[in-house]
Design a protein around this motif. Sequence first.
Motif, PDB file in Angstrom:
ATOM      1  N   GLN A 144       0.835  -1.212   0.000  1.00 24.50           N
ATOM      2  CA  GLN A 144       0.000   0.000   0.000  1.00 24.50           C
ATOM      3  C   GLN A 144       0.868   1.260   0.000  1.00 24.50           C
ATOM      4  OE1 GLN A 144      -2.608  -0.384   3.350  1.00 24.50           O
ATOM      5  NE2 GLN A 144      -4.025  -1.772   2.289  1.00 24.50           N
ATOM      6  N   TYR A 145       1.883   1.258   0.867  1.00 27.69           N
ATOM      7  CA  TYR A 145       2.759   2.430   0.925  1.00 27.69           C
ATOM      8  C   TYR A 145       3.465   2.640  -0.405  1.00 27.69           C
ATOM      9  CZ  TYR A 145       2.173   3.173   5.947  1.00 27.69           C
ATOM     10  OH  TYR A 145       1.662   3.454   7.189  1.00 27.69           O
ATOM     11  N   GLN A 181       2.252   1.890  -3.365  1.00 31.10           N
ATOM     12  CA  GLN A 181       1.254   2.525  -4.239  1.00 31.10           C
ATOM     13  C   GLN A 181       1.192   4.021  -3.965  1.00 31.10           C
ATOM     14  OE1 GLN A 181      -0.819   1.044  -6.567  1.00 31.10           O
ATOM     15  NE2 GLN A 181       0.099  -0.976  -6.268  1.00 31.10           N
TER      16      GLN A 181
END
Lengths: 226, 226
Positions: free
Chosen positions: B122-123, B125
Motif C-alpha cells: 500500500q505504501y 502505491q
Amino acid sequence: MGEAMKNDKKSNLYEQVYVSIKEAIVKGVLSPNERLREVRLAEMFDTSRTPVREALRKLEKERLVTFEPSIGAKVTELNDETITSIYECRSVLEGLAAKKAALHIRQEDYYQLSEYIILSRQYFQAGNIEQVVEKNTLFHETIVKLSRNPALIQMVEHVRTEILRYRIITSSFGFRTRGFDEHDAILEAINGQDPDSAEELMKKHIQEDLQNILSGLNQYSVNFNC
Amino acid sequence: MGEAMKNDKKSNLYEQVYVSIKEAIVKGVLSPNERLREVRLAEMFDTSRTPVREALRKLEKERLVTFEPSIGAKVTELNDETITSIYECRSVLEGLAAKKAALHIRQEDYYQLSEYIILSRQYFQAGNIEQVVEKNTLFHETIVKLSRNPALIQMVEHVRTEILRYRIITSSFGFRTRGFDEHDAILEAINGQDPDSAEELMKKHIQEDLQNILSGLNQYSVNFNC
DNA sequence: ATAATTAATATTGTATACAATTTATATCAT
DNA sequence: ATGATATAAATTGTATACAATATTAATTAT
C-alpha cells in the motif's frame, strides 16, 4: 598474575588487555558468571581502569562478557541453548565458506589442507589431542580464509572463540573420529570444485560436531555441577 | 517517578554516544573515510572523550569504524566488495532464520507478517518509499526473531545496520517490486511449515536484493564520484 | 533480638590531567 | 626561494580524580 606483560610494549595497552581477558575467559581462568570488577582486572594486568573498560566493550560485542544495568560486567555463562544457537550459525557460515572455497581453491591450498588432515590423524594415533584440535582448527580456518569474504572471516573467527570455551571443557570427553573422514569428504568436494556438495558436507559435519559437544557438556554438568 | 530529567540521562552516556555515532554513520552525517577525532565527537555530543572512546570500541566490532595504528578512528568506507561479502553472509543467516521460523510460527505471527506485506504494498502505491522500507525491515526482523536463536538475532542485527548504510544511498534509485511477491512466497513456505523451501526462498530473495543494491551503488558512483 | 535507619565502603560512570607521538608551522642557513 | 631543522599544536593513549549510586556494615529504636 601482574607480570603478564612486560615485554611487547609496542602495541596498545587496551589491545593487550583485551587479548588477555579474552584468553582468560576462553581458558576458564575467569569462570562463567564471574563478576568482572574493573579495579581487580586493572590490578591483574597492572594498568589503570581505562584500558580495561575499553577491552570490556569489545568483549561485550563478542558475547564473552555481559553487562548488567549498573552492576557491571560478568563473564557470559555457558549453557546448552547458547552453544546450540551458536553452532547453528557456525554451520551455515562455514557452509558458505566451503562453498566459496570450492571456487577459489588452488593446488597449494589442496596440499596444505591434506597435510592438516594427515597430521591430525597422526596426532590422534599418538594420543596428542591438543595437536589434533589445533590441526583441525587450522583445517577449518584455512577453508574460511579461502572464501575470500572478509565479513565471513570476521564472523567465523568470532564464533570460533565462543566455541573454544565449550571445546576446552568437553575435549577431555572422547573424540569423534568420524570427523577425520568428514574432513576428507569436504576437501574432496572443495577440490573437485563442487560448491554445493562442499557446503552441504560442511554443514552436516558441524551439526555432527554439535551433538558431540552437547553430550560432552551434559557429562560435564553431571560430573561437576550436581 | 520525577520527570523533568535534564537530558533524558536515564541510561549510560557511552551507550547514548554509541547510538548517536552509529546513527550518524548510517545516515551518512559522518561520511565514509572521514576521520573521527575524539575531541570533536565529544564536543558534538557534549561529553568528555571517555564515553566516546568506549563507543568507538563497540563500533569497531560492528565494522562501522576502522582503527588505524596511531592515527585513530575512521568511518569504514563503502565499496562493492564489502557490501557483497556482507550480503553473502546475510543470505545464509536469514536463510537459517526462515528455516527455524518455519518450525516456530503461530497464527498470530502469520497475521502480523501478512500485515507487513500488505502495508508495504500500500505504501508503495502511495509513493511513500520510507514506509515501504520500514515495513519490509519489520518483515525480515520478525522472521529473524521467530528463529528463537539469540546468536543469530544478534548477528543479523549487526549485519542489518551495515546494510542500512548502503540502502540509504541507493533507495532513491528505483525499487524492486518483485520483492513483494518474494515476501509472499517466503511467508507461505514458513506458514506451510516447509523449512527447506523457506530457507531457499529467503536466500534467493536476499541475493536478488544484492543485485539491486549493487546496480544502485554503481549509478551512485557514476553520478557523484566521477 | 529484630527491624529500621544511618553511616561507611565499594563500584560504576564521567571528566580531567598528563605523557608520548605525530602533524603542522615557523625559523634559519644556504 | 628552497630545504633542513627547530618549535608549536594537535591527537592519541593512559592514569587519576571526582560524582553518583549501589552495597555493606553499624547503630539506634522498638
